[in-house]
Design an enzyme around this catalytic site. Structure first.
Site, PDB file in Angstrom:
ATOM      1  N   SER A  77       0.834  -1.208   0.000  1.00 43.82           N
ATOM      2  CA  SER A  77       0.000   0.000   0.000  1.00 43.82           C
ATOM      3  C   SER A  77       0.867   1.256   0.000  1.00 43.82           C
ATOM      4  O   SER A  77       2.004   1.260   0.495  1.00 43.82           O
ATOM      5  CB  SER A  77      -0.890   0.029   1.240  1.00 43.82           C
ATOM      6  OG  SER A  77      -1.820  -1.024   1.233  1.00 43.82           O
TER       7      SER A  77
HETATM    8  N1  SAH Z   1      -1.227  -4.295   4.043  1.00 41.60           N
HETATM    9  C1  SAH Z   1      -0.651  -4.733   2.798  1.00 41.60           C
HETATM   10  C2  SAH Z   1      -1.638  -4.597   1.667  1.00 41.60           C
HETATM   11  C3  SAH Z   1      -1.416  -5.616   0.623  1.00 41.60           C
HETATM   12  S1  SAH Z   1      -2.620  -5.618  -0.664  1.00 41.60           S
HETATM   13  C4  SAH Z   1       0.630  -3.993   2.457  1.00 41.60           C
HETATM   14  O1  SAH Z   1       0.753  -2.803   2.743  1.00 41.60           O
HETATM   15  O2  SAH Z   1       1.517  -4.590   1.863  1.00 41.60           O
HETATM   16  C5  SAH Z   1      -3.946  -6.541   0.079  1.00 41.60           C
HETATM   17  C6  SAH Z   1      -3.649  -7.952   0.480  1.00 41.60           C
HETATM   18  O3  SAH Z   1      -4.894  -8.557   0.877  1.00 41.60           O
HETATM   19  C7  SAH Z   1      -3.097  -8.847  -0.629  1.00 41.60           C
HETATM   20  O4  SAH Z   1      -1.902  -9.420  -0.191  1.00 41.60           O
HETATM   21  C8  SAH Z   1      -4.182  -9.893  -0.837  1.00 41.60           C
HETATM   22  O5  SAH Z   1      -3.686 -11.174  -1.171  1.00 41.60           O
HETATM   23  C9  SAH Z   1      -4.859  -9.916   0.526  1.00 41.60           C
HETATM   24  N2  SAH Z   1      -6.225 -10.445   0.524  1.00 41.60           N
HETATM   25  C10 SAH Z   1      -7.214 -10.273  -0.397  1.00 41.60           C
HETATM   26  N3  SAH Z   1      -8.325 -10.939  -0.034  1.00 41.60           N
HETATM   27  C11 SAH Z   1      -8.050 -11.550   1.163  1.00 41.60           C
HETATM   28  C12 SAH Z   1      -8.778 -12.401   2.051  1.00 41.60           C
HETATM   29  N4  SAH Z   1     -10.034 -12.761   1.789  1.00 41.60           N
HETATM   30  N5  SAH Z   1      -8.168 -12.836   3.166  1.00 41.60           N
HETATM   31  C13 SAH Z   1      -6.879 -12.487   3.457  1.00 41.60           C
HETATM   32  N6  SAH Z   1      -6.138 -11.695   2.653  1.00 41.60           N
HETATM   33  C14 SAH Z   1      -6.702 -11.229   1.528  1.00 41.60           C
END
Ligand code: SAH
Length: 226
Positions: A77
């Protein structure tokens, strides 16, 4: 992880320098100018070395205020988004926090700077394994790091004082609202193509306040088909 990637990671870990600290200070000033006010959040973000959480090929961009690709077609993010969500969440020490979407682990590390009680769930196995290793290397200790489906929350550890969803959900999952303590807050971006940052506050066992805070773009929160 390939040997090349391991070596790159090791080199970057050894490479926390005054240059990075200076770049972080500049980033924090940018976040202030963009409207982030929480000194707690800004202080933590001044300390968390975002370059460790980047794809090795993009390390030079770690302190730009942008989202970047990580493994499994996901993104780390944007720092402004991490700051904005963290500020809305208003974590204080001792809060039990659940994060959905570990991703790169950067937001998890920021949460760990605010409270030691952090639980995090990721559905992409590659990212789950990668962040497990990275947290161990950097000394970040979550209460629980789970490979699974965030739509289910963590019933065995509920209720949570704070729940943070870091992927865009088409609608608020009832399961997560139910796992919130009374007085607790859930921050979740809601929408399909773009998302409205939304905060729910549980005002009683059966009632919730809902507040909206502007438009963001996230990768989708996906449901596991099993
Ligand atoms: N907080 C992270 C954001 C990553 S993007 C950062 O700053 O790096 C969002 C993440 O949510 C992705 O890695 C994706 O695989 C995960 N995601 C999407 N749907 C999900 C679910 N149902 N359960 C757990 N993780 C999920």
């Amino acid at each position: 992880m390939s040997n090349f990637r391991k070596t790159a990671l090791f080199l970057s870990v050894m490479n926390e320098t005054t240059k990075h600290q200076g770049l972080r200070r500049q980033l924090i000033e940018t976040l202030r100018v963009k409207g982030i006010q929480s000194e707690e959040v800004l202080n933590v973000m001044l300390e968390v070395p975002r370059h460790f959480f980047m794809d090795p090929s993009l390390i030079n961009f770690a302190y730009e205020d942008n989202a970047y690709p990580i493994a499994a077609e996901q993104t780390i993010s944007q720092p402004y988004t991490v700051a904005f969500q963290s500020e809305l969440l208003a974590v204080t020490e001792g809060h039990k926090v659940l994060e959905i979407g570990t991703g790169s682990g950067y937001q998890t590390a920021v949460l760990l700077g605010l409270t030691p009680q952090v639980y995090t769930i990721e559905r992409q196995h590659a990212l789950f394994k990668q962040t497990q290793r990275l947290f161990a290397q950097l000394g970040y200790r979550t209460k629980k790091q789970v490979f699974g489906d965030g739509y289910k929350g963590l019933p065995t550890d509920a209720p949570f004082d704070r729940i943070l969803v870091t992927a865009g959900a088409p609608a608020v999952p009832k399961t997560l609202l139910n796992q919130l303590a009374v007085g607790g807050k859930l921050v979740i971006p809601l929408g399909e193509k773009e998302q409205i940052m939304t905060r729910y506050i549980r005002t009683s066992k059966t009632t919730f306040d809902k507040q909206e805070f502007g438009v963001f773009r996230f990768v989708p929160m996906l449901e596991n088909k099993n």
